[in-house]
Design an enzyme around this catalytic site. Structure first.
Site, short mmCIF file in Angstrom:
data_model
loop_
_atom_site.label_atom_id
_atom_site.label_comp_id
_atom_site.label_asym_id
_atom_site.label_seq_id
_atom_site.Cartn_x
_atom_site.Cartn_y
_atom_site.Cartn_z
N HIS A 198 -53.41 -14.27 -27.50
CA HIS A 198 -53.70 -15.56 -28.14
C HIS A 198 -54.64 -15.32 -29.32
O HIS A 198 -55.58 -14.54 -29.20
CB HIS A 198 -54.37 -16.49 -27.11
CG HIS A 198 -54.48 -17.91 -27.53
ND1 HIS A 198 -55.43 -18.34 -28.44
CD2 HIS A 198 -53.77 -19.01 -27.18
CE1 HIS A 198 -55.29 -19.66 -28.62
NE2 HIS A 198 -54.29 -20.08 -27.87
N CYS A 236 -50.33 -19.49 -31.89
CA CYS A 236 -50.95 -20.80 -31.66
C CYS A 236 -51.26 -21.41 -33.03
O CYS A 236 -52.18 -20.97 -33.73
CB CYS A 236 -52.22 -20.64 -30.84
SG CYS A 236 -53.10 -22.20 -30.64
N HIS A 263 -47.53 -21.90 -29.14
CA HIS A 263 -48.35 -23.08 -28.84
C HIS A 263 -48.27 -23.96 -30.07
O HIS A 263 -48.80 -23.59 -31.13
CB HIS A 263 -49.82 -22.68 -28.65
CG HIS A 263 -50.11 -22.02 -27.35
ND1 HIS A 263 -51.39 -21.66 -26.98
CD2 HIS A 263 -49.32 -21.67 -26.32
CE1 HIS A 263 -51.36 -21.11 -25.78
NE2 HIS A 263 -50.11 -21.09 -25.36
N ASP A 308 -49.26 -28.00 -27.36
CA ASP A 308 -50.66 -27.62 -27.09
C ASP A 308 -51.49 -28.89 -27.05
O ASP A 308 -50.95 -29.97 -26.82
CB ASP A 308 -51.08 -26.63 -28.18
CG ASP A 308 -52.25 -25.77 -27.75
OD1 ASP A 308 -52.70 -25.90 -26.60
OD2 ASP A 308 -52.71 -24.96 -28.56
N HIS A 309 -52.76 -28.77 -27.27
CA HIS A 309 -53.67 -29.92 -27.10
C HIS A 309 -53.07 -31.22 -27.61
O HIS A 309 -52.51 -31.26 -28.70
CB HIS A 309 -54.97 -29.71 -27.87
CG HIS A 309 -55.65 -28.43 -27.53
ND1 HIS A 309 -56.75 -27.99 -28.20
CD2 HIS A 309 -55.38 -27.51 -26.59
CE1 HIS A 309 -57.13 -26.84 -27.68
NE2 HIS A 309 -56.31 -26.51 -26.71
N TYR A 322 -55.79 -31.80 -22.70
CA TYR A 322 -54.71 -31.57 -21.74
C TYR A 322 -54.33 -32.81 -20.93
O TYR A 322 -54.07 -32.72 -19.74
CB TYR A 322 -55.07 -30.39 -20.83
CG TYR A 322 -54.95 -29.08 -21.57
CD1 TYR A 322 -53.72 -28.46 -21.72
CD2 TYR A 322 -56.06 -28.48 -22.16
CE1 TYR A 322 -53.59 -27.28 -22.42
CE2 TYR A 322 -55.95 -27.29 -22.88
CZ TYR A 322 -54.70 -26.70 -23.00
OH TYR A 322 -54.56 -25.54 -23.70
#
Ligand code: DNO
Length: 352
Positions: A198, A236, A263, A308-309, A322
Site C-alpha cells: 500500500h 490507492c 483502492h 475506499d473511504h 468505513y
C-alpha cells in the site's frame, strides 16, 4: 476485475448480509484481528473468516493487512524471526485460498488525518488532512490526537518506538524493506499469493520518520528489488493522489500489470498538502477516476477493486471512512465505470 468490500470482522457494525446485497459484490477483504502484529495467525481463525464469507455467498481472497511489525521496519534483532512468522502467515493464507495480501511499510503510523468529521456543504462529513495542523503536533510528547492510525500505543510506548527510529534513515528503511521482500516474495510465489504494498498515506515523510512508497521513482526502485509479479502494488488513488506531483493516470498505465489491488476513492485538494475526502465520482474531487480506470483497463488490469473511504451520509455513524452507505454508492459507481469502459472498448474492437 473483482469487486470487494472491506469487512473488519465480527466487531464491524456492517454485516456480511448487507455487504452481499451490494450489486456485483464478489468478496470481502479482511484480516485476523485477534493476534498482535508479528504473531502467526491460527489456521482456525483464517478458516473461520473464509467460512463466514462463503456462508454469505462471498469469497475471501484478499487480506488487508498482514501488518509488518515495527521491528522488521526498523531492523531490530528479532527481525529475522518476525520475517519467518510473516512467511508462515503467507503460506497459511495461500492454503486457505487467499490470492492477494495488502500490507504497508510505513514506520509507526499508518494513514493519518487531522480531522474526523470535516463538514461538507451538503451536510455530509468526511476525513480531512491539513499538514499545517500536523506540524503543530509532537507525538513523542503526547501532542497527538489523530484519528487515522491505530491508537494502540500509550504515550510512553510511542515515545520508545519513535526513539527506535531515531537513527533509521530513508536508506535504512529501503534496506530493511529489501531484506523483507527477498525473504517473503519467494514464499508468496510458492503459495500462489500476490503481495500488494500500500502506498504511504499521505505520501510524504511525517514527524521526522521516513516514508518511501510515495512516487514513481520509488515505485521503480521497489519493483526492481524483487522483479516478480508476486511483488506488486495496492494502487490507492486517495493516498498517492494527495501529492499533485503524482500523475495517477500515467502511473496506472505504467504499473497496471503489477497492480493486484485497487483502492478507489476521490479527494478534493484544497491547497498544497491539504485535502478532504469526497464522494467517489470524478466530478466530486481532484482525481480523474475515469482516466485512472480507463488506463488500467487499457493495460490489462485484472485484479481486485474495493471502494475506499466513504463520507458519512444519511446520518450514518460508525468507523470513520468505513461506513456502509457511501462505500456502497462508491461500489456501484465503480461497477458502472468498469462496465462502461470495458463495453465501449469491446464495441470499438467489433467496429474495426
Ligand atoms: C486505510 C487503509 C490502510 C491500509 C494499510 C495497508 O484506510 O487503506 O490502513 O489498510 O495501510 O496495510
Amino acid at each position: 476485475m473483482k469487486l470487494t468490500f472491506r469487512w473488519y470482522g465480527e466487531s464491524d457494525p456492517i454485516t456480511l448480509e448487507q455487504i452481499r446485497q451490494i450489486p456485483r459484490m464478489s468478496g470481502i477483504v479482511s484480516a485476523v484481528y485477534d493476534v498482535k502484529p508479528g504473531e502467526v495467525w491460527s489456521e482456525e481463525s483464517i478458516q473461520k473468516l473464509k467460512d463466514r464469507a462463503n456462508e454469505n455467498g462471498l469469497e475471501f481472497e484478499v487480506v488487508e493487512s498482514v501488518p509488518v511489525p515495527e521491528e522488521i521496519k526498523y531492523g531490530g534483532p528479532n527481525a529475522p524471526k518476525l520475517i519467518e512468522n510473516y512467511c508462515e502467515n503467507i503460506r497459511r493464507l495461500g492454503r486457505a485460498g487467499v490470492k492477494c495480501v495488502c500490507y504497508n511499510f510505513m514506520p509507526v503510523f499508518d494513514w493519518l488525518r487531522s480531522e474526523l468529521e470535516h463538514i461538507h456543504e451538503d451536510g455530509a462529513n468526511s476525513l480531512a488532512y491539513d499538514d499545517a495542523t500536523l506540524l503543530t503536533m509532537n507525538p513523542a510528547e503526547g501532542g497527538l490526537s489523530l484519528p487515522g492510525w491505530d491508537e494502540s500505543y500509550t504515550v510512553s510506548e510511542l515515545k520508545d518506538l519513535l526513539a527506535l527510529y531515531e537513527n533509521v534513515s530513508e536508506e535504512d528503511l529501503w534496506n530493511n524493506l529489501s531484506v523483507f521482500l527477498k525473504a517473503v516474495i519467494p514464499v508468496a510465489e510458492e503459495a500462489g499469493v500476490n503481495m500488494a504494498i500500500h502506498p504511504d498515506d499521505p505520501p510524504w515523510g511525517l514527524f521526522g520518520l521516513p516514508r518511501i512508497i510515495t512516487c514513481e521513482k520509488n515505485y521503480d526502485r521497489f519493483l526492481k528489488i524483487v522483479d516478480s509479479r508476486a511483488n506488486g502494488l495496492t494502487f490507492c488513488t486517495g493516498s498517492l493522489g494527495a501529492s499533485s506531483d503524482n500523475d495517477l493516470v500515467y502511473l496506472a498505465s505504467k504499473y497496471a500489470d503489477r497492480i493486484h489491488f485497487l483502492h478507489l476513492r476521490n479527494i478534493k485538494i484544497t491547497s498544497e498538502r491539504q485535502f478532504y475526502e469526497v464522494g467517489h465520482p470524478t466530478e466530486c474531487g481532484s482525481l480523474d477516476m475515469f482516466g485512472i480506470v480507463n488506463a488500467l483497463v487499457e493495460n490489462g488490469f485484472d485484479g481486485y477493486v474495493r471502494p475506499d473511504h466513504g463520507r458519512m451520509i444519511w446520518g450514518e455513524k460508525g468507523r470513520y471512512g468505513y461506513g456502509l452507505y457511501d462505500r456502497a454508492l462508491g461500489a456501484t459507481y465503480i461497477v458502472g465505470l468498469f462496465e462502461g469502459i470495458e463495453k465501449s472498448r469491446a464495441n470499438n474492437r467489433k467496429d474495426r
